[in-house]
Design a protein around this motif. Structure first.
Motif, PDB file in Angstrom:
ATOM      1  N   SER A  64      14.795  -0.931   1.573  1.00 26.59           N
ATOM      2  CA  SER A  64      16.280   0.079   1.159  1.00 26.59           C
ATOM      3  C   SER A  64      15.830   0.181  -0.290  1.00 26.59           C
ATOM      4  CB  SER A  64      16.981  -1.109   1.436  1.00 26.59           C
ATOM      5  OG  SER A  64      17.704  -1.040   0.901  1.00 26.59           O
ATOM      6  N   MET A  65      16.228   0.956  -0.598  1.00 25.64           N
ATOM      7  CA  MET A  65      16.009   1.120  -2.579  1.00 25.64           C
ATOM      8  C   MET A  65      16.825   0.103  -3.089  1.00 25.64           C
ATOM      9  SD  MET A  65      14.247   4.088  -1.939  1.00 25.64           S
ATOM     10  CE  MET A  65      14.216   3.972  -4.153  1.00 25.64           C
ATOM     11  N   ALA A  66      17.632   0.096  -2.464  1.00 22.80           N
ATOM     12  CA  ALA A  66      18.709  -1.450  -2.909  1.00 22.80           C
ATOM     13  C   ALA A  66      17.553  -1.968  -3.407  1.00 22.80           C
ATOM     14  CB  ALA A  66      20.207  -1.675  -2.395  1.00 22.80           C
ATOM     15  N   THR A  67      16.431  -2.882  -2.766  1.00 20.27           N
ATOM     16  CA  THR A  67      16.071  -3.605  -3.388  1.00 20.27           C
ATOM     17  C   THR A  67      14.694  -2.974  -3.565  1.00 20.27           C
ATOM     18  OG1 THR A  67      16.319  -5.088  -0.508  1.00 20.27           O
ATOM     19  CG2 THR A  67      14.064  -5.394  -1.557  1.00 20.27           C
ATOM     20  N   LEU A  68      13.991  -2.172  -3.663  1.00 24.23           N
ATOM     21  CA  LEU A  68      13.717  -1.456  -4.353  1.00 24.23           C
ATOM     22  C   LEU A  68      13.466  -1.870  -5.380  1.00 24.23           C
ATOM     23  CD1 LEU A  68      11.408   1.294  -2.358  1.00 24.23           C
ATOM     24  CD2 LEU A  68      10.857  -1.066  -2.946  1.00 24.23           C
ATOM     25  N   ASP A  69      14.700  -1.161  -5.945  1.00 31.32           N
ATOM     26  CA  ASP A  69      15.932  -1.130  -7.126  1.00 31.32           C
ATOM     27  C   ASP A  69      15.271  -2.519  -8.322  1.00 31.32           C
ATOM     28  OD1 ASP A  69      16.904   1.184  -9.513  1.00 31.32           O
ATOM     29  OD2 ASP A  69      18.509  -0.403  -9.196  1.00 31.32           O
ATOM     30  N   ARG A  70      15.654  -3.037  -7.621  1.00 36.59           N
ATOM     31  CA  ARG A  70      15.811  -4.478  -8.386  1.00 36.59           C
ATOM     32  C   ARG A  70      14.109  -5.445  -8.914  1.00 36.59           C
ATOM     33  NH1 ARG A  70      20.088  -4.081  -5.508  1.00 36.59           N
ATOM     34  NH2 ARG A  70      21.634  -5.229  -5.977  1.00 36.59           N
ATOM     35  N   PHE A  71      13.389  -4.428  -8.434  1.00 37.61           N
ATOM     36  CA  PHE A  71      11.795  -4.518  -9.063  1.00 37.61           C
ATOM     37  C   PHE A  71      12.237  -4.097 -10.455  1.00 37.61           C
ATOM     38  CE2 PHE A  71      10.612  -5.433  -4.775  1.00 37.61           C
ATOM     39  CZ  PHE A  71      10.278  -7.046  -5.551  1.00 37.61           C
ATOM     40  N   GLU A  72      12.094  -4.713 -11.526  1.00 43.15           N
ATOM     41  CA  GLU A  72      11.523  -4.294 -12.549  1.00 43.15           C
ATOM     42  C   GLU A  72      10.191  -3.025 -12.843  1.00 43.15           C
ATOM     43  OE1 GLU A  72      13.371  -6.453 -15.263  1.00 43.15           O
ATOM     44  OE2 GLU A  72      15.520  -6.488 -14.250  1.00 43.15           O
ATOM     45  N   ASN A  73       9.112  -3.268 -12.853  1.00 41.29           N
ATOM     46  CA  ASN A  73       8.022  -3.171 -13.146  1.00 41.29           C
ATOM     47  C   ASN A  73       7.376  -2.972 -12.041  1.00 41.29           C
ATOM     48  OD1 ASN A  73       8.742  -4.192 -16.130  1.00 41.29           O
ATOM     49  ND2 ASN A  73       8.611  -6.367 -15.322  1.00 41.29           N
ATOM     50  N   ASN A 116       1.167  -1.675  -0.279  1.00 40.63           N
ATOM     51  CA  ASN A 116       0.306   0.189   0.080  1.00 40.63           C
ATOM     52  C   ASN A 116       0.940   1.186   0.098  1.00 40.63           C
ATOM     53  OD1 ASN A 116      -2.451  -1.128  -0.078  1.00 40.63           O
ATOM     54  ND2 ASN A 116      -1.912  -1.478   1.800  1.00 40.63           N
ATOM     55  N   THR A 117       2.197   1.235   0.268  1.00 42.05           N
ATOM     56  CA  THR A 117       3.216   2.617   0.500  1.00 42.05           C
ATOM     57  C   THR A 117       4.077   2.921  -0.189  1.00 42.05           C
ATOM     58  OG1 THR A 117       4.790   1.647   2.102  1.00 42.05           O
ATOM     59  CG2 THR A 117       2.812   2.771   2.904  1.00 42.05           C
ATOM     60  N   VAL A 118       3.869   1.041  -1.121  1.00 35.63           N
ATOM     61  CA  VAL A 118       5.139   1.221  -2.361  1.00 35.63           C
ATOM     62  C   VAL A 118       6.758   1.828  -1.793  1.00 35.63           C
ATOM     63  CG1 VAL A 118       4.085   2.198  -4.594  1.00 35.63           C
ATOM     64  CG2 VAL A 118       4.784   3.744  -2.990  1.00 35.63           C
ATOM     65  N   GLY A 119       6.751   1.254  -0.394  1.00 34.76           N
ATOM     66  CA  GLY A 119       7.530   0.189   0.098  1.00 34.76           C
ATOM     67  C   GLY A 119       8.744   1.726   0.513  1.00 34.76           C
ATOM     68  N   GLN A 120       8.448   3.573   0.648  1.00 38.72           N
ATOM     69  CA  GLN A 120       8.488   4.069   1.321  1.00 38.72           C
ATOM     70  C   GLN A 120       7.505   4.817   2.045  1.00 38.72           C
ATOM     71  OE1 GLN A 120      10.141   6.158  -0.825  1.00 38.72           O
ATOM     72  NE2 GLN A 120       9.848   4.499  -2.749  1.00 38.72           N
ATOM     73  N   GLY A 121       7.607   3.508   3.389  1.00 39.25           N
ATOM     74  CA  GLY A 121       6.788   3.920   4.363  1.00 39.25           C
ATOM     75  C   GLY A 121       5.692   4.701   4.168  1.00 39.25           C
TER      76      GLY A 121
END
Length: 228
Positions: A113-122, A95-100
């Motif tokens: 972590s942005m390192a994790t979120l960056d690995r979701f391509e779509n 619900n928060t797209v990983g941003q809190g």
């Protein structure tokens, strides 16, 4: 489809696996048992990580090799490498797209972590169903609901959601909430057989009684305009 509901108690062992004691040939031995990730990874499977922003950010690092397409290296099992089946797919919902959570509506959501979120391509933002589609869906999941009543509920839902997205109220209305309201209406109609009273009962018990006093004022106004 394998659905895993994430929360703060999900650990690396839950995802990767762990050593457990088992009986073999009358003896107790230690055996590594795969967790949900290598099990799903090795077969044609859609792994759905539901509410992924509720898991601890350090646990999410387990997925990094998998998201890079390099399989999973299980150090706890002698460095065994599990490669993805060609038909394996990983999907995460949040619900928060990983941003809190900056709205206080999704207590417990954690910034990832942005390192994790960056690995979701779509990435896909899911909006509400169109009125026609949601009307047919609501009829399909609510036994005894006719088309005219379903359209009335969808009309209310549209106004409720407009008020929510514009910041007039804090309470959203999901398809689950709409289904609860429709089912309560059908149950009330079976008891009292009076549409206005049944609508009021359904609206009060599933929507109005769980919102703030400020939201009640706005929602009561919306309901009166729709139900007339």
């Amino acid at each position: 489809l394998v659905r895993v509901n994430f929360d703060s108690e999900i650990s690396r062992m839950d995802l990767v696996g762990r050593d457990t004691l088992v009986q073999e040939n009358g003896q107790t031995v230690s055996k590594f048992v795969d967790g949900v990730l290598p099990d799903a990874l090795s077969r044609p499977c859609l792994l759905l990580c539901d509410e992924v922003d509720f898991v601890r950010p350090d646990v999410m690092y387990v997925f990094q090799r998998v998201l890079e397409g390099n399989g999973l290296l299980i150090s706890e099992d002698g460095g065994r490498k599990v490669m993805a089946n060609p038909w394996f797919r990983l999907v995460a919902t949040a619900n928060t797209v990983g941003q809190g959570d900056d709205t206080a509506m999704y207590q417990g959501a954690r910034p990832q972590s942005m390192a994790t979120l960056d690995r979701f391509e779509n990435w896909v933002e899911m909006s509400y169903m169109s009125k026609g589609v949601e009307t047919n869906w609501l009829k399909g999941v609510t036994d005894g609901l006719n088309t005219d009543d379903a359209k009335l509920f969808i009309k209310y839902a549209s106004e409720h959601r407009k008020a929510f997205t514009s910041g007039k109220i804090m309470q959203p209305l999901s398809p689950r909430g709409l289904r609860a309201m429709a089912r309560r209406y059908v149950s009330a109609m079976a008891l009292i057989n009076h549409q206005t009273d049944a609508l009021g009962e359904a609206f009060g018990s599933t929507i109005l009684d769980r919102c703030t006093s400020q939201d009640k004022v706005v929602l009561e106004g919306l309901y009166q305009r729709i139900s007339i």
